[in-house]
Scaffold this motif. Structure first.
Motif, PDB file in Angstrom:
ATOM      1  N   ALA A  43      53.977  36.399 -13.553  1.00 38.90           N
ATOM      2  CA  ALA A  43      53.622  35.003 -13.855  1.00 38.90           C
ATOM      3  C   ALA A  43      54.854  34.099 -13.832  1.00 38.90           C
ATOM      4  CB  ALA A  43      52.941  34.919 -15.218  1.00 38.90           C
ATOM      5  N   GLY A  44      56.026  34.679 -13.989  1.00 37.12           N
ATOM      6  CA  GLY A  44      57.267  33.903 -13.994  1.00 37.12           C
ATOM      7  C   GLY A  44      57.539  33.190 -12.688  1.00 37.12           C
ATOM      8  N   ALA A  45      56.823  33.547 -11.634  1.00 31.98           N
ATOM      9  CA  ALA A  45      57.005  32.896 -10.327  1.00 31.98           C
ATOM     10  C   ALA A  45      56.308  31.533 -10.286  1.00 31.98           C
ATOM     11  CB  ALA A  45      56.466  33.797  -9.220  1.00 31.98           C
ATOM     12  N   LYS A  46      55.556  31.201 -11.323  1.00 34.78           N
ATOM     13  CA  LYS A  46      54.855  29.907 -11.366  1.00 34.78           C
ATOM     14  C   LYS A  46      55.863  28.768 -11.470  1.00 34.78           C
ATOM     15  CE  LYS A  46      50.471  31.299 -11.863  1.00 34.78           C
ATOM     16  NZ  LYS A  46      49.400  30.913 -10.993  1.00 34.78           N
ATOM     17  N   VAL A  47      55.429  27.574 -11.064  1.00 33.72           N
ATOM     18  CA  VAL A  47      56.319  26.410 -11.109  1.00 33.72           C
ATOM     19  C   VAL A  47      56.344  25.765 -12.496  1.00 33.72           C
ATOM     20  CG1 VAL A  47      56.071  25.904  -8.650  1.00 33.72           C
ATOM     21  CG2 VAL A  47      54.512  24.836 -10.285  1.00 33.72           C
ATOM     22  N   HIS A  48      55.507  26.231 -13.399  1.00 27.71           N
ATOM     23  CA  HIS A  48      55.462  25.691 -14.753  1.00 27.71           C
ATOM     24  C   HIS A  48      55.655  26.830 -15.749  1.00 27.71           C
ATOM     25  CE1 HIS A  48      51.473  27.457 -15.097  1.00 27.71           C
ATOM     26  NE2 HIS A  48      51.169  26.886 -13.948  1.00 27.71           N
TER      27      HIS A  48
END
Length: 152
Positions: A43-48
């Protein structure tokens, strides 16, 4: 029916609620829903920013309890695009419009591995008041709330 669905589910907005609700409807009262929840690393690849896995899991569990679904359910860590969907024995994969291409890939890879094809059930995106798609990014930016209402 045994149904699979996956995502980050943060924040748990109207689109996610529709995805989960449809998964439980398809499973039926005596079926099973497997929820792939992205790991903190994936999930750390999200932009937020994204809440922790335990916080997101608690939010999903709260939603399920709130609706009184009787189907069995289990949450498993999703560390990549496919999770256990390539090898698991299940009937239906529930996806959003934006993740439908991944579902097609999953069926192609299942076929290559000698697994049975699963039914794909695509959920249309939920629209906000402005007619644009509700997304976690828009919620985090403060454009809309979790229900798609514009924040003025």
């Amino acid at each position: 029916m045994k149904v699979m669905v996956g995502g980050t589910f943060d924040p748990l907005h109207a689109g996610h609620r529709k995805l989960l609700a449809r998964s439980f409807e398809l499973a039926g009262p005596d079926g099973e829903v497997i929820i792939g929840l992205t790991t903190d690393e994936f999930a750390g690849a999200k932009v937020h920013p994204v809440h922790s896995y335990p916080e997101r899991l608690a939010s999903i569990a709260s939603f399920i309890r709130e609706h009184g679904y009787t189907a069995a359910w289990n949450v498993e860590p999703l560390a990549d695009r496919y999770g256990s969907a390539l090898d698991a024995d299940f009937d239906i994969l529930v996806v959003s419009e934006e993740t439908f291409p991944v579902a097609v890939e999953i069926n192609d890879l299942r076929r290559e591995r000698g697994q049975k094809k699963v039914d794909l059930h695509e959920i249309s995106c939920v629209l906000a008041e402005d007619g644009r798609r509700i997304s976690s990014t828009r919620v985090y930016r403060g454009e809309i709330d979790r229900h798609g209402r514009l924040i003025r």
